[in-house]
Design an enzyme around this catalytic site. Structure first.
Site, PDB file in Angstrom:
ATOM      1  N   GLU A   1       0.874  -1.173   0.000  1.00  0.00           N
ATOM      2  CA  GLU A   1       0.000   0.000   0.000  1.00  0.00           C
ATOM      3  C   GLU A   1       0.909   1.220   0.000  1.00  0.00           C
ATOM      4  O   GLU A   1       1.611   1.473   0.979  1.00  0.00           O
ATOM      5  CB  GLU A   1      -0.934   0.033   1.212  1.00  0.00           C
ATOM      6  CG  GLU A   1      -1.890   1.225   1.120  1.00  0.00           C
ATOM      7  CD  GLU A   1      -2.657   1.509   2.403  1.00  0.00           C
ATOM      8  OE1 GLU A   1      -3.488   2.450   2.388  1.00  0.00           O
ATOM      9  OE2 GLU A   1      -2.442   0.826   3.417  1.00  0.00           O
TER      10      GLU A   1
ATOM     11  N   ASP B   1       5.193   4.538   3.559  1.00  0.00           N
ATOM     12  CA  ASP B   1       4.957   5.975   3.701  1.00  0.00           C
ATOM     13  C   ASP B   1       6.223   6.609   4.249  1.00  0.00           C
ATOM     14  O   ASP B   1       6.970   5.959   4.985  1.00  0.00           O
ATOM     15  CB  ASP B   1       3.774   6.246   4.646  1.00  0.00           C
ATOM     16  CG  ASP B   1       3.079   7.573   4.354  1.00  0.00           C
ATOM     17  OD1 ASP B   1       3.736   8.624   4.485  1.00  0.00           O
ATOM     18  OD2 ASP B   1       1.886   7.565   3.995  1.00  0.00           O
TER      19      ASP B   1
ATOM     20  N   ASP C   1      -2.483  12.210  -2.865  1.00  0.00           N
ATOM     21  CA  ASP C   1      -2.626  13.616  -3.228  1.00  0.00           C
ATOM     22  C   ASP C   1      -2.672  13.679  -4.756  1.00  0.00           C
ATOM     23  O   ASP C   1      -1.739  13.237  -5.418  1.00  0.00           O
ATOM     24  CB  ASP C   1      -1.426  14.409  -2.704  1.00  0.00           C
ATOM     25  CG  ASP C   1      -1.567  15.910  -2.901  1.00  0.00           C
ATOM     26  OD1 ASP C   1      -2.254  16.323  -3.860  1.00  0.00           O
ATOM     27  OD2 ASP C   1      -0.976  16.669  -2.119  1.00  0.00           O
TER      28      ASP C   1
ATOM     29  N   ASP D   1     -10.811   9.789  -4.099  1.00  0.00           N
ATOM     30  CA  ASP D   1     -11.986  10.654  -4.130  1.00  0.00           C
ATOM     31  C   ASP D   1     -11.820  11.743  -5.175  1.00  0.00           C
ATOM     32  O   ASP D   1     -12.716  12.563  -5.368  1.00  0.00           O
ATOM     33  CB  ASP D   1     -12.202  11.303  -2.765  1.00  0.00           C
ATOM     34  CG  ASP D   1     -11.058  12.245  -2.404  1.00  0.00           C
ATOM     35  OD1 ASP D   1      -9.895  11.784  -2.409  1.00  0.00           O
ATOM     36  OD2 ASP D   1     -11.318  13.428  -2.131  1.00  0.00           O
TER      37      ASP D   1
END
Length: 224
Positions: free
Chosen positions: A52, A77, A126, A162
């Site tokens: 991920e 991350d 982002d 989104d």
């Protein structure tokens, strides 16, 4: 988050057996010891590896690990204070099939061997809408080339976002480059047929987006 809390989380991350934080020089010099050896050295099995990228708090990685115990998951991350929550939860629940890697996604090829990864999830990145930020979009041509190098021959990439801009940009790029789009949906919670794994797992921010009636989009694809 206050600086004291961040420092506390950084220190706690160092005690977690499921957190790996190579220094930048180690990665840049391509001497990271786990490259190509994640199954052997970390998970001690030959199960598929799923990444991920930009995992944030690690909710998706942890929930995937709960649901699929015979698959290995790695949340990636650069912000360790974020994935601290996921790492801590995995330790508390004794989930042996999930780990976290602190590094820049731009350096992902230096952390995983050729064809070492079976699948990639990119969850709510982002979108980097401004043109001058194109190079930072996680589905631009350069990033896709990096993913191809570490993915197995029939490896899968999943994008859940989104951002209608990110969805459209990625879909256009994939079609234009001749990559194989396996599934695309611009509103997974409204349209029938979305994979269960896409709608059953929600991040903290995703639940907020849904409360605002923002459509959640999804693309599943393979790189040629």
């Amino acid at each position: 988050m206050g600086s004291k809390n961040k420092l506390k989380r950084f220190r706690e991350n160092e005690t977690f057996s499921n957190v790996y934080q190579p220094n930048r020089e180690e990665v840049l010099n391509n001497t990271f010891s786990l490259k190509g050896k994640w199954n052997k050295e970390v998970f001690k099995n030959d199960n598929p590896i799923v990444l991920e990228l930009g995992c944030g708090k690690g909710e998706y990685s942890v929930e995937l690990a709960r649901r699929y115990p015979n698959t290995n998951f790695i949340g990636v991350d650069i912000k360790g204070s974020r994935f601290w929550r996921g790492a801590k939860t995995a330790v508390e629940e004794n989930l042996p099939n999930v780990a976290f890697l602190r590094t820049q996604i731009e350096l992902i090829e230096n952390c995983f061997g050729t064809h070492e990864v079976d699948e990639i999830w990119i969850t709510f990145p982002d979108p980097q809408i401004k043109y001058k930020r194109t190079k930072h979009r996680l589905t631009n041509e350069e990033f896709l080339a990096r993913y191809k190098n570490i993915l197995k021959q029939e490896g899968i990439v999943n994008l859940k976002t989104d951002s209608e801009f990110m969805h459209g940009y990625t879909l256009g790029l994939l079609h234009g480059a001749g990559h194989k789009v396996l599934y695309a949906n611009h509103h997974v919670y409204r349209n029938e047929g979305a994979p269960e794994v896409v709608t059953a797992i929600q991040t903290f921010y995703e639940s907020q987006y849904l409360e605002q009636n923002k459509p959640i989009t999804y693309i599943k694809f393979q790189l040629k």
